[in-house]
Design a protein around this motif. Structure first.
Motif, PDB file in Angstrom:
ATOM      1  N   MET A 158       4.630  69.024  27.242  1.00 52.00           N
ATOM      2  CA  MET A 158       5.122  68.121  26.311  1.00 52.00           C
ATOM      3  C   MET A 158       5.190  66.566  27.100  1.00 52.00           C
ATOM      4  SD  MET A 158       8.460  68.244  23.744  1.00 52.00           S
ATOM      5  CE  MET A 158       7.881  69.746  23.099  1.00 52.00           C
ATOM      6  N   THR A 159       4.033  66.008  27.201  1.00 50.06           N
ATOM      7  CA  THR A 159       3.882  64.669  28.115  1.00 50.06           C
ATOM      8  C   THR A 159       4.975  63.567  27.737  1.00 50.06           C
ATOM      9  OG1 THR A 159       2.131  63.978  26.690  1.00 50.06           O
ATOM     10  CG2 THR A 159       1.686  65.364  28.763  1.00 50.06           C
ATOM     11  N   VAL A 160       5.199  63.377  26.605  1.00 48.00           N
ATOM     12  CA  VAL A 160       6.231  62.388  26.180  1.00 48.00           C
ATOM     13  C   VAL A 160       7.470  62.509  26.519  1.00 48.00           C
ATOM     14  CG1 VAL A 160       4.779  61.687  24.168  1.00 48.00           C
ATOM     15  CG2 VAL A 160       6.674  63.174  23.806  1.00 48.00           C
ATOM     16  N   LEU A 161       8.094  63.664  26.947  1.00 48.65           N
ATOM     17  CA  LEU A 161       9.206  63.948  27.472  1.00 48.65           C
ATOM     18  C   LEU A 161       9.310  64.559  28.891  1.00 48.65           C
ATOM     19  CD1 LEU A 161      11.226  65.547  24.527  1.00 48.65           C
ATOM     20  CD2 LEU A 161      11.596  63.167  25.277  1.00 48.65           C
ATOM     21  N   ALA A 162       8.292  64.335  29.617  1.00 49.88           N
ATOM     22  CA  ALA A 162       7.890  65.003  30.865  1.00 49.88           C
ATOM     23  C   ALA A 162       9.127  64.595  31.764  1.00 49.88           C
ATOM     24  CB  ALA A 162       6.600  64.357  31.490  1.00 49.88           C
ATOM     25  N   GLY A 163       9.665  65.506  32.446  1.00 50.69           N
ATOM     26  CA  GLY A 163      10.633  65.165  33.487  1.00 50.69           C
ATOM     27  C   GLY A 163      12.184  65.089  32.768  1.00 50.69           C
ATOM     28  N   ARG A 164      12.197  65.042  31.389  1.00 49.18           N
ATOM     29  CA  ARG A 164      13.568  64.990  30.598  1.00 49.18           C
ATOM     30  C   ARG A 164      13.721  65.866  29.631  1.00 49.18           C
ATOM     31  NH1 ARG A 164      12.408  59.157  27.702  1.00 49.18           N
ATOM     32  NH2 ARG A 164      10.318  60.178  27.199  1.00 49.18           N
ATOM     33  N   GLU A 165      13.004  66.870  29.816  1.00 44.08           N
ATOM     34  CA  GLU A 165      13.480  67.906  28.957  1.00 44.08           C
ATOM     35  C   GLU A 165      14.820  68.544  29.071  1.00 44.08           C
ATOM     36  OE1 GLU A 165      10.542  67.871  30.707  1.00 44.08           O
ATOM     37  OE2 GLU A 165       8.866  68.464  29.608  1.00 44.08           O
ATOM     38  N   ASP A 166      15.147  68.913  30.316  1.00 40.57           N
ATOM     39  CA  ASP A 166      16.497  69.298  30.662  1.00 40.57           C
ATOM     40  C   ASP A 166      17.732  68.620  30.058  1.00 40.57           C
ATOM     41  OD1 ASP A 166      15.230  71.518  31.711  1.00 40.57           O
ATOM     42  OD2 ASP A 166      15.522  71.201  33.623  1.00 40.57           O
ATOM     43  N   ALA A 167      17.506  67.137  29.973  1.00 46.17           N
ATOM     44  CA  ALA A 167      18.561  66.281  29.488  1.00 46.17           C
ATOM     45  C   ALA A 167      18.696  66.291  28.303  1.00 46.17           C
ATOM     46  CB  ALA A 167      18.083  64.697  30.304  1.00 46.17           C
ATOM     47  N   VAL A 168      17.486  66.621  27.513  1.00 52.42           N
ATOM     48  CA  VAL A 168      17.552  66.600  26.049  1.00 52.42           C
ATOM     49  C   VAL A 168      18.164  67.590  25.608  1.00 52.42           C
ATOM     50  CG1 VAL A 168      16.047  66.757  23.930  1.00 52.42           C
ATOM     51  CG2 VAL A 168      15.379  65.164  25.830  1.00 52.42           C
ATOM     52  N   VAL A 169      17.839  68.917  26.231  1.00 51.03           N
ATOM     53  CA  VAL A 169      18.393  69.949  25.777  1.00 51.03           C
ATOM     54  C   VAL A 169      20.000  69.970  25.923  1.00 51.03           C
ATOM     55  CG1 VAL A 169      18.546  72.819  26.111  1.00 51.03           C
ATOM     56  CG2 VAL A 169      16.266  71.444  25.863  1.00 51.03           C
ATOM     57  N   LYS A 170      20.261  69.767  27.242  1.00 48.62           N
ATOM     58  CA  LYS A 170      21.710  69.587  27.633  1.00 48.62           C
ATOM     59  C   LYS A 170      22.473  68.704  26.682  1.00 48.62           C
ATOM     60  CE  LYS A 170      25.012  68.898  31.405  1.00 48.62           C
ATOM     61  NZ  LYS A 170      25.877  67.901  30.446  1.00 48.62           N
ATOM     62  N   ALA A 171      22.009  67.729  26.289  1.00 43.93           N
ATOM     63  CA  ALA A 171      22.784  66.460  25.403  1.00 43.93           C
ATOM     64  C   ALA A 171      22.631  67.252  23.977  1.00 43.93           C
ATOM     65  CB  ALA A 171      22.101  65.204  25.316  1.00 43.93           C
ATOM     66  N   TYR A 172      21.654  68.088  23.515  1.00 44.81           N
ATOM     67  CA  TYR A 172      21.987  68.615  22.260  1.00 44.81           C
ATOM     68  C   TYR A 172      22.937  69.680  22.056  1.00 44.81           C
ATOM     69  CZ  TYR A 172      20.383  70.828  17.736  1.00 44.81           C
ATOM     70  OH  TYR A 172      20.397  71.425  16.741  1.00 44.81           O
ATOM     71  N   VAL A 173      22.955  70.559  23.277  1.00 42.62           N
ATOM     72  CA  VAL A 173      23.919  71.591  23.116  1.00 42.62           C
ATOM     73  C   VAL A 173      25.285  71.018  23.178  1.00 42.62           C
ATOM     74  CG1 VAL A 173      24.838  73.719  24.796  1.00 42.62           C
ATOM     75  CG2 VAL A 173      22.182  73.263  24.259  1.00 42.62           C
ATOM     76  N   ASP A 174      25.393  70.003  23.901  1.00 41.22           N
ATOM     77  CA  ASP A 174      26.760  69.146  24.143  1.00 41.22           C
ATOM     78  C   ASP A 174      27.192  68.444  22.763  1.00 41.22           C
ATOM     79  OD1 ASP A 174      26.960  70.042  26.690  1.00 41.22           O
ATOM     80  OD2 ASP A 174      26.303  68.047  27.616  1.00 41.22           O
ATOM     81  N   GLY A 175      26.240  68.459  21.863  1.00 41.55           N
ATOM     82  CA  GLY A 175      26.686  68.032  20.565  1.00 41.55           C
ATOM     83  C   GLY A 175      25.933  66.928  19.913  1.00 41.55           C
ATOM     84  N   LYS A 176      25.181  66.264  20.509  1.00 44.97           N
ATOM     85  CA  LYS A 176      24.367  65.342  20.059  1.00 44.97           C
ATOM     86  C   LYS A 176      23.010  65.717  19.092  1.00 44.97           C
ATOM     87  CE  LYS A 176      24.722  61.476  23.619  1.00 44.97           C
ATOM     88  NZ  LYS A 176      23.740  60.457  24.160  1.00 44.97           N
ATOM     89  N   SER A 177      23.103  64.887  18.035  1.00 42.95           N
ATOM     90  CA  SER A 177      21.902  65.303  17.139  1.00 42.95           C
ATOM     91  C   SER A 177      20.597  65.231  17.419  1.00 42.95           C
ATOM     92  CB  SER A 177      22.157  64.616  15.775  1.00 42.95           C
ATOM     93  OG  SER A 177      22.016  63.347  15.930  1.00 42.95           O
ATOM     94  N   ALA A 178      19.721  66.034  16.594  1.00 43.22           N
ATOM     95  CA  ALA A 178      18.173  65.725  17.152  1.00 43.22           C
ATOM     96  C   ALA A 178      18.003  64.219  16.705  1.00 43.22           C
ATOM     97  CB  ALA A 178      17.306  66.787  16.130  1.00 43.22           C
ATOM     98  N   ARG A 179      18.124  63.771  15.913  1.00 41.53           N
ATOM     99  CA  ARG A 179      17.814  62.461  15.407  1.00 41.53           C
ATOM    100  C   ARG A 179      18.363  61.287  16.476  1.00 41.53           C
ATOM    101  NH1 ARG A 179      18.477  61.180   9.526  1.00 41.53           N
ATOM    102  NH2 ARG A 179      16.669  62.347   9.484  1.00 41.53           N
ATOM    103  N   ARG A 180      19.725  61.508  16.760  1.00 41.79           N
ATOM    104  CA  ARG A 180      20.104  60.591  17.772  1.00 41.79           C
ATOM    105  C   ARG A 180      19.533  60.711  19.222  1.00 41.79           C
ATOM    106  NH1 ARG A 180      23.361  56.555  17.603  1.00 41.79           N
ATOM    107  NH2 ARG A 180      24.494  57.345  16.162  1.00 41.79           N
ATOM    108  N   LEU A 181      19.112  61.899  19.750  1.00 42.24           N
ATOM    109  CA  LEU A 181      18.089  62.203  20.827  1.00 42.24           C
ATOM    110  C   LEU A 181      16.897  61.452  20.710  1.00 42.24           C
ATOM    111  CD1 LEU A 181      19.180  65.548  21.727  1.00 42.24           C
ATOM    112  CD2 LEU A 181      20.025  63.700  22.882  1.00 42.24           C
ATOM    113  N   ALA A 182      16.285  61.681  19.318  1.00 39.89           N
ATOM    114  CA  ALA A 182      15.081  61.031  19.077  1.00 39.89           C
ATOM    115  C   ALA A 182      15.019  59.609  19.227  1.00 39.89           C
ATOM    116  CB  ALA A 182      14.369  61.531  17.976  1.00 39.89           C
ATOM    117  N   HIS A 183      15.908  59.003  18.948  1.00 35.40           N
ATOM    118  CA  HIS A 183      15.994  57.588  19.120  1.00 35.40           C
ATOM    119  C   HIS A 183      16.261  56.904  20.521  1.00 35.40           C
ATOM    120  CE1 HIS A 183      17.364  53.438  17.825  1.00 35.40           C
ATOM    121  NE2 HIS A 183      18.468  53.707  18.396  1.00 35.40           N
ATOM    122  N   GLU A 184      17.112  57.759  21.162  1.00 36.24           N
ATOM    123  CA  GLU A 184      17.732  57.512  22.528  1.00 36.24           C
ATOM    124  C   GLU A 184      16.431  57.735  23.421  1.00 36.24           C
ATOM    125  OE1 GLU A 184      21.189  59.536  23.557  1.00 36.24           O
ATOM    126  OE2 GLU A 184      22.410  58.457  22.473  1.00 36.24           O
TER     127      GLU A 184
END
Length: 213
Positions: free
Chosen positions: A1-27
């Motif tokens: 998933m090249t567009v998120l290369a190196g940031r996958e773990d941060a995305v997953v952690k933020a989602y598990v911590d309560g951020k929404s998929a749409r908020r993460l997509a925007h950020e």
């Protein structure tokens, strides 16, 4: 998933911590589908029932409409195919002379078969018109348009059948929910104004990503 290369773990952690998929997509500057594919690949259970990135309020009852309710499952699946293939799910943003922002959601289907467009108008109302006279060796295109509560009810009904544009349908539904303030004449709360901007920004990202699918 090249567009998120190196940031996958941060995305997953933020989602598990309560951020929404749409908020993460925007950020992270990607589309909803990119975030969802990552979560699915990592085996993360997605939260359901609340529009991603929107205000955490009790879920509203889905919009209903008599014309939409009268459609059979076969008709709904057929309309979903029209939307996926020849449909446009549009959010317009316009600034008035006083600096205020106004949004409008429209579902449009274009087809070279006048019978298809007439059938949509017969079953669902809305507006229908013929396009400009065609160029030589081209067919005339006909257009059908739907907006407002009926559009929302229709998108909810066809959403399970959409293959290509379910994310765009979700964004139009999320935006349409915020437009009740405009229709009622109520003063627009700052959080709703911010939500509209978030939805519109994600809509633009989703439209760009769709070109590569």
């Amino acid at each position: 998933m090249t567009v998120l290369a190196g940031r996958e773990d941060a995305v997953v952690k933020a989602y598990v911590d309560g951020k929404s998929a749409r908020r993460l997509a925007h950020e992270f500057g990607v589309g909803d589908q990119t975030i969802r594919r990552l979560l699915e690949a990592r085996g993360v259970t997605r939260r359901r029932g609340q529009p991603a990135g929107c205000r955490t309020e009790p879920a509203e009852a889905p919009p209903t409409d008599a014309s939409v309710s009268a459609l059979s499952l076969t008709e709904l699946a057929y309309i979903a195919g029209l939307i996926d293939g020849e449909g446009c799910l549009l959010i317009y943003r316009k600034r008035d002379p006083r600096g205020g922002l106004h949004f409008r959601c429209i579902l449009r289907v274009s087809n070279t078969s006048q019978r298809v467009i007439e059938w949509l108008q017969l079953r669902l109302g809305g507006g229908a018109q013929a396009g400009q006279p065609p160029q030589p060796n081209h067919l005339r295109v006909f257009h059908w348009r739907c907006e407002g509560p009926r559009m929302a009810a229709l998108l909810v009904a066809v959403r399970p059948f959409l293959v290509i544009k379910p994310e765009l349908a979700d964004l139009l539904l999320a935006m349409q929910r915020t437009l009740t303030y405009s229709a009622s004449g109520l003063r627009l709360p700052p959080d709703v104004a911010a939500e509209r901007e978030l939805i519109f920004a994600q809509y633009q990202v989703e439209r760009r990503e769709m070109k590569g699918r």
